[in-house]
Design an enzyme around this catalytic site. Structure first.
Site, PDB file in Angstrom:
ATOM      1  CB  VAL A 105      -0.898   0.194   1.016  1.00 46.66           C
ATOM      2  CG1 VAL A 105      -1.690   1.259   1.254  1.00 46.66           C
ATOM      3  CG2 VAL A 105      -1.765  -1.190   1.267  1.00 46.66           C
ATOM      4  CE  LYS A 106       3.086   6.869  -4.332  1.00 48.66           C
ATOM      5  NZ  LYS A 106       3.513   7.301  -5.332  1.00 48.66           N
ATOM      6  CB  THR A 107      -0.607   5.709   2.618  1.00 50.25           C
ATOM      7  OG1 THR A 107      -1.529   6.593   3.190  1.00 50.25           O
ATOM      8  CG2 THR A 107       0.576   5.053   3.600  1.00 50.25           C
TER       9      THR A 107
END
Ligand code: 5RP
Length: 295
Positions: free
Chosen positions: A204-206
């Site tokens: 996940v990219k955040t």
């Protein structure tokens, strides 16, 4: 679906306790995945450090030509040796990135908006799984818009990509979008990152936020952090240091590398923090020394 009324606020994240299902694989949450997935994840996350420096230059998919990325054919080969993964569209990769480069590939597979729209939250899956296989992509990046107008269609996109990815053992990178209407609080990022992981994303990219350690602890897959808008180099390196200290598995930085006055040295300085244990002060001192005669 559980009744939304009376839900207790989550609070016990046990941030000091390491992830408990790591087994002998170096990527969080991936211990039970099959060999093919693990092989791709090992091209993204260095088995020696468990971390990654991803370089995002997929901005053209909705911004067109951007400052610093006017000539992908000239810029990317210079930066590639200093990063682990290239995150880009298939058009950029096929036209401007030599196939001989050894980097991992994060292939952006959604599109549908442009800078000319007010609401950027409506996208489609634009790349078929066969093309991701042909390009030997190590993961497929899907933009998701939790809490925005396009939430349902982006979750539909994400599910389709994850399902196809499981058929052919290609990981999915869920990208948490932030926009005008979306908060940038730990409450929002805990919600969005956890939804993406529970949907089946392997990465996940955040974004960085207060209480970032809790966002990391609550998400059972690795988080990579976007750099966001261009900051002075010293501040961007502090951001990189904080996210690594907070437990992120790496960065997926774009503008803070390619819009730097010295992009190659900036990528190297970020790498020192992510893979070599440098502090932000040490990495910045190195950056200044390397670029002193060219400032
Ligand atoms: C958009 C993306 C972009 O790849 C990312 O935002 C680019 O990185 P940066 O913000 O560091 O320029 O995922 O959602």
């Amino acid at each position: 679906m559980a009744d939304k009324e009376g839900i207790k606020v989550a609070k016990d994240y046990h941030v000091e306790e390491p992830f408990a299902n790591q087994g002998d694989f170096h990527v969080k949450g991936a211990n039970s995945l099959d060999w093919g997935m693990k092989k791709h994840l090992s091209r993204i996350f260095d088995p020696k450090t468990g971390r990654t420096v991803m370089f995002a230059f997929d901005h053209g998919y909705f911004m067109g030509s951007t400052s610093g990325l006017e000539r992908l054919d000239l810029v990317i080969p210079k930066l590639a040796p200093h990063v682990d993964v290239l995150m880009a569209t298939r058009g950029a990769l096929r036209t401007c990135v030599p196939a001989s480069l050894p980097n991992g590939i994060a292939l952006r597979v959604t599109s549908g908006s442009s800078m000319l729209n007010d609401d950027l939250s409506h996208e489609v899956v634009a790349v078929e799984i066969e093309d991701a296989i042909r390009m030997n992509a190590d993961c497929m990046a899907v933009q998701t818009f939790i809490g925005a107008d396009g939430q349902l269609s982006s979750i539909d996109n994400l599910s389709r990509v994850i399902n196809a990815g499981f058929r052919y053992s290609i990981p999915t990178l869920g990208v948490v979008a932030v926009g005008k209407e979306m908060e940038r609080t730990d409450r929002f990022f805990k919600l969005a990152t956890r939804i993406l992981a529970e949907m089946g994303c392997q990465i996940v990219k955040t974004y960085y936020c207060d209480n970032f350690e809790e966002v990391v602890a609550a998400c059972p897959v690795p988080l990579v952090i976007a750099g966001g808008k261009k900051l002075p180099e010293k501040e961007a390196l502090t951001l990189a240091y904080r996210v690594i200290q907070g437990g992120a598995a790496g960065v997926d930085m774009g503008r803070n590398i390619f819009q730097s006055v010295h992009p190659v040295e900036m990528a190297q300085a970020v790498r020192k923090i992510v893979h070599e244990g440098a502090t932000d002060a040490e990495a910045y001192a190195w950056y200044e020394e390397m670029t002193a005669d060219r400032s």
